[in-house]
Design a protein around this motif. Structure first.
Motif, PDB file in Angstrom:
ATOM      1  N   ARG A 192     -55.600 -31.565  18.488  1.00  0.00           N
ATOM      2  CA  ARG A 192     -55.479 -32.871  19.142  1.00  0.00           C
ATOM      3  C   ARG A 192     -56.477 -33.888  18.597  1.00  0.00           C
ATOM      4  N   PRO A 193     -56.355 -34.255  17.322  1.00  0.00           N
ATOM      5  CA  PRO A 193     -57.237 -35.292  16.769  1.00  0.00           C
ATOM      6  C   PRO A 193     -56.962 -36.646  17.407  1.00  0.00           C
ATOM      7  N   ASP A 194     -57.972 -37.492  17.400  1.00  0.00           N
ATOM      8  CA  ASP A 194     -57.800 -38.869  17.864  1.00  0.00           C
ATOM      9  C   ASP A 194     -57.317 -39.782  16.742  1.00  0.00           C
ATOM     10  N   LEU A 195     -57.701 -39.440  15.516  1.00  0.00           N
ATOM     11  CA  LEU A 195     -57.330 -40.221  14.327  1.00  0.00           C
ATOM     12  C   LEU A 195     -56.913 -39.254  13.240  1.00  0.00           C
ATOM     13  N   GLU A 220     -47.274 -36.255  16.482  1.00  0.00           N
ATOM     14  CA  GLU A 220     -47.266 -35.074  17.342  1.00  0.00           C
ATOM     15  C   GLU A 220     -48.575 -34.911  18.108  1.00  0.00           C
ATOM     16  N   ALA A 221     -49.664 -35.447  17.550  1.00  0.00           N
ATOM     17  CA  ALA A 221     -50.962 -35.365  18.225  1.00  0.00           C
ATOM     18  C   ALA A 221     -51.237 -36.566  19.119  1.00  0.00           C
ATOM     19  N   GLY A 222     -50.392 -37.591  19.038  1.00  0.00           N
ATOM     20  CA  GLY A 222     -50.649 -38.818  19.788  1.00  0.00           C
ATOM     21  C   GLY A 222     -51.859 -39.572  19.270  1.00  0.00           C
ATOM     22  N   ALA A 223     -52.112 -39.437  17.961  1.00  0.00           N
ATOM     23  CA  ALA A 223     -53.321 -40.004  17.354  1.00  0.00           C
ATOM     24  C   ALA A 223     -53.023 -41.344  16.696  1.00  0.00           C
ATOM     25  N   ALA A 224     -54.079 -42.078  16.385  1.00  0.00           N
ATOM     26  CA  ALA A 224     -53.948 -43.253  15.525  1.00  0.00           C
ATOM     27  C   ALA A 224     -53.664 -42.771  14.104  1.00  0.00           C
ATOM     28  N   SER A 225     -52.924 -43.570  13.354  1.00  0.00           N
ATOM     29  CA  SER A 225     -52.452 -43.173  12.034  1.00  0.00           C
ATOM     30  C   SER A 225     -53.002 -44.100  10.961  1.00  0.00           C
ATOM     31  N   ALA A 226     -53.739 -43.519  10.003  1.00  0.00           N
ATOM     32  CA  ALA A 226     -54.307 -44.318   8.904  1.00  0.00           C
ATOM     33  C   ALA A 226     -54.054 -43.618   7.588  1.00  0.00           C
ATOM     34  N   ARG A 227     -53.569 -44.377   6.625  1.00  0.00           N
ATOM     35  CA  ARG A 227     -53.482 -43.841   5.266  1.00  0.00           C
ATOM     36  C   ARG A 227     -54.779 -44.164   4.526  1.00  0.00           C
ATOM     37  N   LEU A 228     -55.151 -43.306   3.590  1.00  0.00           N
ATOM     38  CA  LEU A 228     -56.300 -43.559   2.726  1.00  0.00           C
ATOM     39  C   LEU A 228     -55.808 -43.568   1.284  1.00  0.00           C
ATOM     40  N   MET A 229     -56.027 -44.680   0.595  1.00  0.00           N
ATOM     41  CA  MET A 229     -55.553 -44.823  -0.777  1.00  0.00           C
ATOM     42  C   MET A 229     -56.534 -44.195  -1.771  1.00  0.00           C
ATOM     43  N   TRP A 230     -56.011 -43.464  -2.731  1.00  0.00           N
ATOM     44  CA  TRP A 230     -56.788 -42.937  -3.856  1.00  0.00           C
ATOM     45  C   TRP A 230     -56.412 -43.675  -5.145  1.00  0.00           C
ATOM     46  N   GLY A 231     -55.488 -44.604  -5.033  1.00  0.00           N
ATOM     47  CA  GLY A 231     -54.993 -45.332  -6.200  1.00  0.00           C
ATOM     48  C   GLY A 231     -53.915 -46.299  -5.762  1.00  0.00           C
ATOM     49  N   PRO A 232     -52.924 -46.551  -6.599  1.00  0.00           N
ATOM     50  CA  PRO A 232     -51.865 -47.504  -6.249  1.00  0.00           C
ATOM     51  C   PRO A 232     -51.101 -47.066  -5.003  1.00  0.00           C
ATOM     52  N   ASP A 233     -50.713 -48.038  -4.198  1.00  0.00           N
ATOM     53  CA  ASP A 233     -49.956 -47.772  -2.981  1.00  0.00           C
ATOM     54  C   ASP A 233     -48.472 -47.687  -3.339  1.00  0.00           C
ATOM     55  N   GLU A 276     -63.367 -46.599  14.650  1.00  0.00           N
ATOM     56  CA  GLU A 276     -63.470 -46.238  16.071  1.00  0.00           C
ATOM     57  C   GLU A 276     -62.683 -47.227  16.930  1.00  0.00           C
ATOM     58  N   ARG A 277     -62.813 -48.520  16.637  1.00  0.00           N
ATOM     59  CA  ARG A 277     -62.083 -49.529  17.410  1.00  0.00           C
ATOM     60  C   ARG A 277     -60.577 -49.415  17.191  1.00  0.00           C
ATOM     61  N   LEU A 278     -60.170 -49.216  15.938  1.00  0.00           N
ATOM     62  CA  LEU A 278     -58.738 -49.113  15.650  1.00  0.00           C
ATOM     63  C   LEU A 278     -58.135 -47.852  16.254  1.00  0.00           C
ATOM     64  N   THR A 279     -58.910 -46.790  16.281  1.00  0.00           N
ATOM     65  CA  THR A 279     -58.426 -45.562  16.914  1.00  0.00           C
ATOM     66  C   THR A 279     -58.173 -45.783  18.398  1.00  0.00           C
ATOM     67  N   ALA A 280     -59.099 -46.444  19.060  1.00  0.00           N
ATOM     68  CA  ALA A 280     -58.898 -46.744  20.486  1.00  0.00           C
ATOM     69  C   ALA A 280     -57.688 -47.647  20.698  1.00  0.00           C
ATOM     70  N   GLN A 281     -57.423 -48.530  19.745  1.00  0.00           N
ATOM     71  CA  GLN A 281     -56.297 -49.461  19.864  1.00  0.00           C
ATOM     72  C   GLN A 281     -54.955 -48.773  19.662  1.00  0.00           C
ATOM     73  N   TYR A 282     -54.879 -47.854  18.691  1.00  0.00           N
ATOM     74  CA  TYR A 282     -53.582 -47.306  18.297  1.00  0.00           C
ATOM     75  C   TYR A 282     -53.295 -45.905  18.825  1.00  0.00           C
ATOM     76  N   ARG A 283     -54.290 -45.195  19.289  1.00  0.00           N
ATOM     77  CA  ARG A 283     -54.043 -43.846  19.795  1.00  0.00           C
ATOM     78  C   ARG A 283     -53.092 -43.913  20.988  1.00  0.00           C
ATOM     79  N   THR A 284     -52.079 -43.074  21.004  1.00  0.00           N
ATOM     80  CA  THR A 284     -51.081 -43.113  22.075  1.00  0.00           C
ATOM     81  C   THR A 284     -51.344 -42.055  23.146  1.00  0.00           C
ATOM     82  N   ARG A 285     -52.284 -41.138  22.864  1.00  0.00           N
ATOM     83  CA  ARG A 285     -52.627 -40.108  23.850  1.00  0.00           C
ATOM     84  C   ARG A 285     -53.881 -40.531  24.610  1.00  0.00           C
ATOM     85  N   ASP A 286     -53.863 -40.367  25.935  1.00  0.00           N
ATOM     86  CA  ASP A 286     -55.048 -40.691  26.748  1.00  0.00           C
ATOM     87  C   ASP A 286     -56.150 -39.661  26.500  1.00  0.00           C
TER      88      ASP A 286
END
Length: 419
Positions: A123-126, A142-155, A409-419
């Motif tokens: 149950r990750p938050d992010l 599935e975890a109800g977490a905030a979702s972030a991609r991390l780029m290693w190069g071209p998107d 931390e702020r974006l996780t609180a904004q986008y996380r869908t699980r309480d």
């Protein structure tokens, strides 16, 4: 908070995530890094906790020529254009990163199922995920977490999605082949293709330049902090070089997947044999070939962390990989790219040239004379040092991984869908 980082089983994808993972961990957050089980030692070697989700079969990606041609036609790039060249260089692998997580003939999808099972249990938050591991998007939901991609190069995925949706909006295309190729894994967990599923809530991007992606997508800039694994520093590296030092690195990814002699190595060796330089060549026996002549001023190393070598270099010769290019950039070192038609090289070399930080020679028609000429320019013309300083400033101008932790931390609180 709990942070799950998901990366494809390639060091070029893992290494850019390490500084952010370490920053999150140092800030007191729990961090887990999920990838193929074979990546466990690389992950734990960075002081991080690995979660193995299984391993791919050794077979190549299941992408047929017919499917690739149909996808290429749907994109509709002008033949020979820069965008077309990038797609021709990367299309097979972009599609392959989707098909590698498809269910097999027996209905098994080991990587996806294991990752989702871990996300449900831990149950990750992010969830911070690699675009080449689209199962990260499913684990997030599935975890109800905030979702972030991390780029290693071209998107690549953002760029392809942008192009296809524009063509659909103009009535030039009826169906979305990216949605179709992701359907087997998305539908396995009852999700439909959507932009927010594909691209996440936001993207953490350490790249100073990027391919087009949908307008309005939230990108969080982050400084590219070079990480190239860890090892004890060899004694000779503790002493400053007595003459200009040049590093030759053609990347780990290519030699992992493509065996055989690399003709670029021979051309560089012939070029530097009569130059007053010290060359550190990070190449293996396979790349050298059986009959390579190694000049007296060349030191061969199978591998050494580039962060240990490049700071003492006056120039770097490389293949156009982002990791090498930005490690050199972070240390203000001019660059000679000896490139083949790879997506990373096609994207990074125009940027380096525009900033005046280096020159490019295409591998087709490569000669020792060309390498000698361009390397001599890098070592003697002060404009390249000034250009390298501009790249260094570009990279340093973004907030560090430590500095973006409060933003995450702020974006996780904004986008996380699980309480």
């Amino acid at each position: 908070m709990r942070v799950l980082i998901v990366v494809a089983p390639v060091t070029a994808h893992l290494f850019p995530s390490v500084p952010l993972a370490q920053a999150l961990q140092s800030a007191g957050h729990e961090v887990r890094v999920a990838s193929n089980t074979s990546m466990g030692d690389r992950i734990s070697g960075a002081g991080l906790t690995a979660v193995g989700i299984g391993d791919d079969t050794p077979a190549p990606p299941n992408v047929s020529k017919e499917d690739l041609d149909r996808f290429t036609e749907a994109l509709g790039f002008e033949p020979g254009s820069w965008f077309d060249r990038i797609w021709q260089a990367t299309g097979f692998y972009t599609m392959g990163s989707c098909t590698r997580v498809h269910p097999d003939a027996d209905g098994r999808a080991l990587l996806a199922d294991n990752l989702v099972a871990f996300a449900r249990q831990w149950r990750p938050d992010l969830v911070v995920w690699d675009q080449a591991s689209p199962i990260g998007a499913i684990a997030t939901r599935e975890a109800g977490a905030a979702s972030a991609r991390l780029m290693w190069g071209p998107d690549y995925f953002g760029w392809v999605h942008w192009r296809l949706t524009e063509r659909i909006a103009r009535g030039e295309l009826q169906t979305n082949p990216l949605a179709e190729i992701l359907a087997p894994v998305f539908e396995r967990f009852d999700y439909d293709y959507s932009e927010d599923l594909l691209l996440g809530d936001f993207t953490v991007d350490p790249n100073p330049m990027q391919l087009p992606r949908p307008a309005g997508h939230h990108a969080v800039p982050m400084q590219w902090v070079p990480y190239t694994s860890s090892a004890p520093v060899q004694e000779w590296l503790l002493q400053p070089p007595s003459r200009p030092r040049v590093c030759l690195s053609l990347g780990v990814t290519a030699r992992t997947f493509f065996a055989g002699r690399d003709e670029r190595v021979a051309a560089v060796f012939d070029a530097v044999a009569d130059m007053d330089v010290e060359v550190v060549a990070t190449v293996n026996a396979d790349q050298l070939g059986d009959d390579s002549k190694v000049p007296d001023n060349v030191r061969i190393l199978d591998y050494v962390p580039l962060t240990q070598v490049i700071p003492s270099c006056s120039a770097v010769i490389h293949h156009g990989g982002y990791g090498t290019a930005f490690t050199a950039g972070a240390h203000r070192v001019p660059q000679l790219t000896v490139m083949e038609e790879w997506g990373s090289a096609l994207c990074v070399t125009p940027y380096l040239e525009a900033r005046g930080a280096g020159v490019t020679i295409h591998a087709d028609g490569l000669t020792a004379e060309k390498v000698h000429h361009e390397l001599s320019r890098l070592l003697t013309e002060p404009e390249f040092q000034q250009g390298a300083a501009r790249v260094q400033a570009d990279l340093a101008g973004a907030p560090s991984p430590t500095e973006i932790v409060p933003i995450l931390e702020r974006l996780t609180a904004q986008y996380r869908t699980r309480d």
